[in-house]
Design a protein around this motif. Sequence first.
Motif, PDB file in Angstrom:
ATOM      1  N   PHE A 402       0.845  -1.200   0.000  1.00  0.00           N
ATOM      2  CA  PHE A 402       0.000   0.000   0.000  1.00  0.00           C
ATOM      3  C   PHE A 402       0.876   1.245   0.000  1.00  0.00           C
ATOM      4  O   PHE A 402       2.092   1.176   0.239  1.00  0.00           O
ATOM      5  CB  PHE A 402      -0.991   0.006   1.180  1.00  0.00           C
ATOM      6  N   ILE A 403       0.237   2.379  -0.286  1.00  0.00           N
ATOM      7  CA  ILE A 403       0.938   3.666  -0.368  1.00  0.00           C
ATOM      8  C   ILE A 403       0.296   4.603   0.651  1.00  0.00           C
ATOM      9  O   ILE A 403      -0.928   4.627   0.777  1.00  0.00           O
ATOM     10  CB  ILE A 403       0.762   4.263  -1.776  1.00  0.00           C
ATOM     11  N   VAL A 404       1.125   5.359   1.365  1.00  0.00           N
ATOM     12  CA  VAL A 404       0.603   6.405   2.253  1.00  0.00           C
ATOM     13  C   VAL A 404       1.091   7.745   1.705  1.00  0.00           C
ATOM     14  O   VAL A 404       2.262   7.878   1.347  1.00  0.00           O
ATOM     15  CB  VAL A 404       1.106   6.207   3.695  1.00  0.00           C
ATOM     16  N   SER A 405       0.186   8.725   1.608  1.00  0.00           N
ATOM     17  CA  SER A 405       0.586  10.038   1.081  1.00  0.00           C
ATOM     18  C   SER A 405       0.085  11.138   2.000  1.00  0.00           C
ATOM     19  O   SER A 405      -0.918  10.972   2.693  1.00  0.00           O
ATOM     20  CB  SER A 405       0.011  10.233  -0.330  1.00  0.00           C
ATOM     21  N   VAL A 406       0.806  12.252   2.023  1.00  0.00           N
ATOM     22  CA  VAL A 406       0.374  13.417   2.811  1.00  0.00           C
ATOM     23  C   VAL A 406       0.310  14.640   1.891  1.00  0.00           C
ATOM     24  O   VAL A 406       1.033  14.705   0.898  1.00  0.00           O
ATOM     25  CB  VAL A 406       1.333  13.726   3.986  1.00  0.00           C
ATOM     26  N   GLY A 407      -0.568  15.583   2.239  1.00  0.00           N
ATOM     27  CA  GLY A 407      -0.726  16.731   1.356  1.00  0.00           C
ATOM     28  C   GLY A 407      -1.121  17.995   2.074  1.00  0.00           C
ATOM     29  O   GLY A 407      -1.420  18.001   3.271  1.00  0.00           O
ATOM     30  N   SER A 408      -1.135  19.092   1.304  1.00  0.00           N
ATOM     31  CA  SER A 408      -1.501  20.398   1.849  1.00  0.00           C
ATOM     32  C   SER A 408      -2.991  20.493   2.149  1.00  0.00           C
ATOM     33  O   SER A 408      -3.457  21.533   2.602  1.00  0.00           O
ATOM     34  CB  SER A 408      -1.136  21.497   0.849  1.00  0.00           C
ATOM     35  N   ASP A 409      -3.760  19.433   1.867  1.00  0.00           N
ATOM     36  CA  ASP A 409      -5.180  19.432   2.246  1.00  0.00           C
ATOM     37  C   ASP A 409      -5.346  18.950   3.690  1.00  0.00           C
ATOM     38  O   ASP A 409      -6.450  18.656   4.124  1.00  0.00           O
ATOM     39  CB  ASP A 409      -6.012  18.576   1.288  1.00  0.00           C
ATOM     40  N   GLN A 410      -4.207  18.853   4.424  1.00  0.00           N
ATOM     41  CA  GLN A 410      -4.211  18.524   5.852  1.00  0.00           C
ATOM     42  C   GLN A 410      -4.653  17.094   6.138  1.00  0.00           C
ATOM     43  O   GLN A 410      -5.165  16.795   7.210  1.00  0.00           O
ATOM     44  CB  GLN A 410      -5.086  19.520   6.644  1.00  0.00           C
ATOM     45  N   THR A 411      -4.460  16.201   5.162  1.00  0.00           N
ATOM     46  CA  THR A 411      -4.819  14.798   5.389  1.00  0.00           C
ATOM     47  C   THR A 411      -3.655  13.869   5.063  1.00  0.00           C
ATOM     48  O   THR A 411      -2.775  14.211   4.268  1.00  0.00           O
ATOM     49  CB  THR A 411      -6.015  14.351   4.529  1.00  0.00           C
ATOM     50  N   THR A 412      -3.687  12.695   5.689  1.00  0.00           N
ATOM     51  CA  THR A 412      -2.812  11.579   5.334  1.00  0.00           C
ATOM     52  C   THR A 412      -3.731  10.489   4.800  1.00  0.00           C
ATOM     53  O   THR A 412      -4.721  10.152   5.455  1.00  0.00           O
ATOM     54  CB  THR A 412      -2.081  11.060   6.594  1.00  0.00           C
ATOM     55  N   ARG A 413      -3.428   9.959   3.625  1.00  0.00           N
ATOM     56  CA  ARG A 413      -4.331   8.982   3.003  1.00  0.00           C
ATOM     57  C   ARG A 413      -3.578   7.704   2.663  1.00  0.00           C
ATOM     58  O   ARG A 413      -2.405   7.742   2.318  1.00  0.00           O
ATOM     59  CB  ARG A 413      -4.954   9.575   1.715  1.00  0.00           C
ATOM     60  N   LEU A 414      -4.301   6.583   2.732  1.00  0.00           N
ATOM     61  CA  LEU A 414      -3.682   5.287   2.472  1.00  0.00           C
ATOM     62  C   LEU A 414      -4.430   4.601   1.329  1.00  0.00           C
ATOM     63  O   LEU A 414      -5.646   4.423   1.397  1.00  0.00           O
ATOM     64  CB  LEU A 414      -3.735   4.444   3.747  1.00  0.00           C
ATOM     65  N   PHE A 415      -3.690   4.249   0.275  1.00  0.00           N
ATOM     66  CA  PHE A 415      -4.287   3.620  -0.911  1.00  0.00           C
ATOM     67  C   PHE A 415      -3.782   2.190  -1.044  1.00  0.00           C
ATOM     68  O   PHE A 415      -2.595   1.937  -0.855  1.00  0.00           O
ATOM     69  CB  PHE A 415      -3.885   4.381  -2.180  1.00  0.00           C
ATOM     70  N   THR A 416      -4.681   1.285  -1.383  1.00  0.00           N
ATOM     71  CA  THR A 416      -4.248  -0.087  -1.649  1.00  0.00           C
ATOM     72  C   THR A 416      -5.105  -0.683  -2.754  1.00  0.00           C
ATOM     73  O   THR A 416      -6.055  -0.058  -3.227  1.00  0.00           O
ATOM     74  CB  THR A 416      -4.306  -0.953  -0.382  1.00  0.00           C
ATOM     75  N   LEU A 417      -4.755  -1.907  -3.127  1.00  0.00           N
ATOM     76  CA  LEU A 417      -5.442  -2.596  -4.203  1.00  0.00           C
ATOM     77  C   LEU A 417      -6.669  -3.304  -3.660  1.00  0.00           C
ATOM     78  O   LEU A 417      -6.597  -3.940  -2.611  1.00  0.00           O
ATOM     79  CB  LEU A 417      -4.468  -3.638  -4.765  1.00  0.00           C
ATOM     80  N   TRP A 418      -7.780  -3.204  -4.381  1.00  0.00           N
ATOM     81  CA  TRP A 418      -8.997  -3.917  -3.991  1.00  0.00           C
ATOM     82  C   TRP A 418      -9.143  -5.123  -4.895  1.00  0.00           C
ATOM     83  O   TRP A 418      -9.253  -4.977  -6.105  1.00  0.00           O
ATOM     84  CB  TRP A 418     -10.193  -2.977  -4.127  1.00  0.00           C
ATOM     85  N   ARG A 419      -9.116  -6.306  -4.302  1.00  0.00           N
ATOM     86  CA  ARG A 419      -9.275  -7.518  -5.099  1.00  0.00           C
ATOM     87  C   ARG A 419     -10.727  -7.941  -5.026  1.00  0.00           C
ATOM     88  O   ARG A 419     -11.142  -8.634  -4.113  1.00  0.00           O
ATOM     89  CB  ARG A 419      -8.390  -8.612  -4.547  1.00  0.00           C
ATOM     90  N   LYS A 420     -11.511  -7.502  -5.994  1.00  0.00           N
ATOM     91  CA  LYS A 420     -12.925  -7.845  -5.999  1.00  0.00           C
ATOM     92  C   LYS A 420     -13.077  -9.196  -6.683  1.00  0.00           C
ATOM     93  O   LYS A 420     -12.400  -9.488  -7.660  1.00  0.00           O
ATOM     94  CB  LYS A 420     -13.689  -6.762  -6.775  1.00  0.00           C
ATOM     95  N   GLN A 421     -14.005  -9.983  -6.166  1.00  0.00           N
ATOM     96  CA  GLN A 421     -14.126 -11.369  -6.646  1.00  0.00           C
ATOM     97  C   GLN A 421     -14.256 -11.484  -8.165  1.00  0.00           C
ATOM     98  O   GLN A 421     -13.514 -12.168  -8.815  1.00  0.00           O
ATOM     99  CB  GLN A 421     -15.350 -12.033  -5.983  1.00  0.00           C
ATOM    100  N   ASP A 422     -15.209 -10.736  -8.741  1.00  0.00           N
ATOM    101  CA  ASP A 422     -15.534 -10.978 -10.153  1.00  0.00           C
ATOM    102  C   ASP A 422     -14.959  -9.918 -11.095  1.00  0.00           C
ATOM    103  O   ASP A 422     -15.260  -9.901 -12.265  1.00  0.00           O
ATOM    104  CB  ASP A 422     -17.060 -11.030 -10.327  1.00  0.00           C
ATOM    105  N   ALA A 423     -14.127  -9.012 -10.563  1.00  0.00           N
ATOM    106  CA  ALA A 423     -13.649  -7.909 -11.415  1.00  0.00           C
ATOM    107  C   ALA A 423     -12.541  -8.396 -12.345  1.00  0.00           C
ATOM    108  O   ALA A 423     -11.702  -9.203 -11.972  1.00  0.00           O
ATOM    109  CB  ALA A 423     -13.145  -6.777 -10.546  1.00  0.00           C
ATOM    110  N   LYS A 424     -12.565  -7.875 -13.582  1.00  0.00           N
ATOM    111  CA  LYS A 424     -11.519  -8.227 -14.556  1.00  0.00           C
ATOM    112  C   LYS A 424     -10.195  -7.605 -14.126  1.00  0.00           C
ATOM    113  O   LYS A 424      -9.142  -8.187 -14.276  1.00  0.00           O
ATOM    114  CB  LYS A 424     -11.868  -7.669 -15.944  1.00  0.00           C
ATOM    115  N   GLN A 425     -10.301  -6.390 -13.607  1.00  0.00           N
ATOM    116  CA  GLN A 425      -9.098  -5.633 -13.321  1.00  0.00           C
ATOM    117  C   GLN A 425      -9.111  -5.218 -11.863  1.00  0.00           C
ATOM    118  O   GLN A 425     -10.129  -4.787 -11.337  1.00  0.00           O
ATOM    119  CB  GLN A 425      -9.118  -4.371 -14.192  1.00  0.00           C
TER     120      GLN A 425
END
Length: 843
Positions: A402-425
């Motif tokens: 996962f990735i953690v990012s910080v910004g001038s919008d005063q937030t820290t956000r964490l992004f990761t991959l969602w493995r959905k059962q039936d999704a192609k991508q």
Amino acid sequence: MAASVFETCHVACCANRTPNVVSWGRGGTIAFGTCNSVALYDPQERRVVAVLNGHTGRVNAVQWVHREGCAPESHLVSGGSDNRIIVWEAQNGKFVQSVEFKGHTGPVCAVDAIYVEDSKILVASTASDSTVRLWLCNEAKEAQCLHTLSFGSGFMMDVSLALLPGSRVPILACGGDNSQVHLYVQSEGQLLKAMSLQGHEDWIRGVTWASLGGELLLASCSQDCLIRVWRLCAKSGTDARTEDDHTIIKMKEDVFEVKQRVPAADESSVFAVSLETVLAGHENWVYGVHWQPPLYRGGELQQPLSLLSASMDKTMILWAPEEGSGVWVEQVRVGEVGGNTLGFYGCQMSPDGSMIAAHAFHGALHLWCRDQDKEGQWRPGVVISGHFNAVQDLSWDPEGEFIVSVGSDQTTRLFTLWRKQDAKQETWHEISRPQIHGYDMQCLAMVGRFQFVSGADEKVLRVFQAPRNFVENFANISGTSREKLLTSSDSANLPEGASTPALGLSNKAVFQGDLVPKTNGEEGQFNSKSDQYQESYFHPLIMTEPPPEDHLLQNTLWPEVQKLYGHGFEMFCLASDSARTVVASACKASKAEHAAVLLWSTATWRQLQALPCHTLTVTQMAFSPNAQLLLAVSRDRTWSLWRRDLPAPESPEPQFSLHAHTGKDTAVHSRIIWSCDWSPDSKYFVTSSRDKKVIVWGPCRFEDSGDSGPPPEIKPCSSILDVGDSATAVAFCPALCSDNSYLLAVGLESGRILLYRWSPGQEPAGGHDWSCCGQTDFSQSHSLAVKRLRWRPRTGRVGRVNNKEDGQPDGESEVEEESSWVQLASASADHSVKIFNINKLAL
């Protein structure tokens, strides 16, 4: 090179904080302005499919040019704070800039467009220069301004175009700060005022036409919390002249005449406008209204009588006339209660009416989908999110999941991959917002898997640790085993979650015991004053899909476990070593005494050392991969290298001493050094500067052969690479290329990212040691400076072979193929975080 080396895997961004910036096309694509670009988002695939760069100021208004049938659009119009309007046209499946309109002398705040006679596009725009302009774009892609309406000291907030029923005469509606809706008709080459519709009592924020058989409906919304729907219909000559019949009660009609030249004679048509209904239901300013798009039913085009409205009261309402009585009533209301957000700026409806979207003051998109099973029920859907201001720093977790990012919008956000059962991508999503702060965030450093330190425009560093609820949800969403994750973090002491006190900045831990609900017996008596005013407490949620915005704001915080005091000014940069034992931090400085780097122990969070050397702000730091050396680069145009001392029995904690540094005479860079990084083998380091130069330094050796001789001098090992623009970010790829050369990514102030190979053996004099092997094209590049580049710490693409789920067949060739891929994440001042896949074999 034929194929692009960069393959965009993910773009995290959000809508600009202006009312007219989102438009949902009949082809199903949502277009929205994000910083200076227009993003095209596919809500079915849940990812940004294209980014259109062209504006040099913030994009404030975006509008698809709808075709008369319901075919997917081939034109898009955007207006920005650069006072320009751009028409984008689809060519070979991609949207390219086709025509540009210049003429406004202030930021454009709303646009609308329709097709007139064949394929000419008529565009209406309003700007803060108090004018509304009408433009024509013909097949030859020539742009001309047909009319300019000036409103003196008044402003028009929104414009909408339609064709009068039974004719091809354009009619323009404008709503603004004088509480009236003005109607203009284009007749005989002139734009004539038809009438002003009175009734609203405050600024009008939105106007929009819908064509209904032989009539037009106009919806207008205002800061008086009301929505008005007006009906415009053609009158035959006799109707208009008959005397009023006083026995019938009916709405007052306003009549206007339109003259048209027809070959035989001058013919005039008469149109009447009456108030259809007033919709009251919102409790705050209504910012946006949107008609449900027309549908094909039984082979003919029909306009459903359904109107969506969005308000600052944080709700959207779907209005429709009741069957039988025809009275307009509220059908559905969606939105959020509580939370610390402001309301909605605008709303849009999907082509088939099954989804509705709003964008909020904090840029977030909110999506609701009609529940197929339960009639009249809507549920929140998964949608893109991202920072709404410059992203300053980002980091991968040590496992690269996962990735953690910080910004001038005063937030820290964490992004990761969602493995959905039936999704192609597989798609990337924000699944946690560990920190929501009162200061702009500047930097962060990961310390282990589920702990990080962050710095903001305050003198304090804060340490955060993931709660148990996050670890469980991360396992559910990313498809990792929960047991493995809980053993890697000390699960016994993990709190359930975190909540922020009403007036505080620190996230407090919430433990299992705090979640016990009060029993009925206790409800009657308040023990203390604070019990009467309950805080917005954390509720543990078991998530199997990425959470919507209101959960991110309230239920995904991480508890703050420590504050680190010691700096005298705002925090600027952070780094942690690969052994996760030491964190280095630096703050803004204009004197040598403040420019010292502070070292902290991650075991005790005590300050270990201050490292004085630089005279101005240290802009970036990096520990070598073997954790023996610390590199710091500074605004004073020099770098310093610190070496970890041999552990002494009397002081078990690590100590660093100055190993090498450049002075005024040995510094090659002539401007601020922005960025630095280490080669994966800890032999070389690279610096990049505002003077457009990138230089590799070395060699760094680690033989401790006693004090027999001085260490080898560290000097430039490469020729000076001129990248043609201020180099704001640089990063060494952790995996070497096939010929054992090093791969570097360089981010520029213009937003481009370049890839270079550097071969240490080559003769540096002629510059043959560098070879450029790829760069982002215009549509992949950021629109503003690249703030940080980070390679994923392991090869492959996240969620692919190397973290395969159990039970999947494991083909040798597939593993090999996957290890030729590397991933690069970039953070930019254009509010976006991007992840690129790069195939080393294609370089």
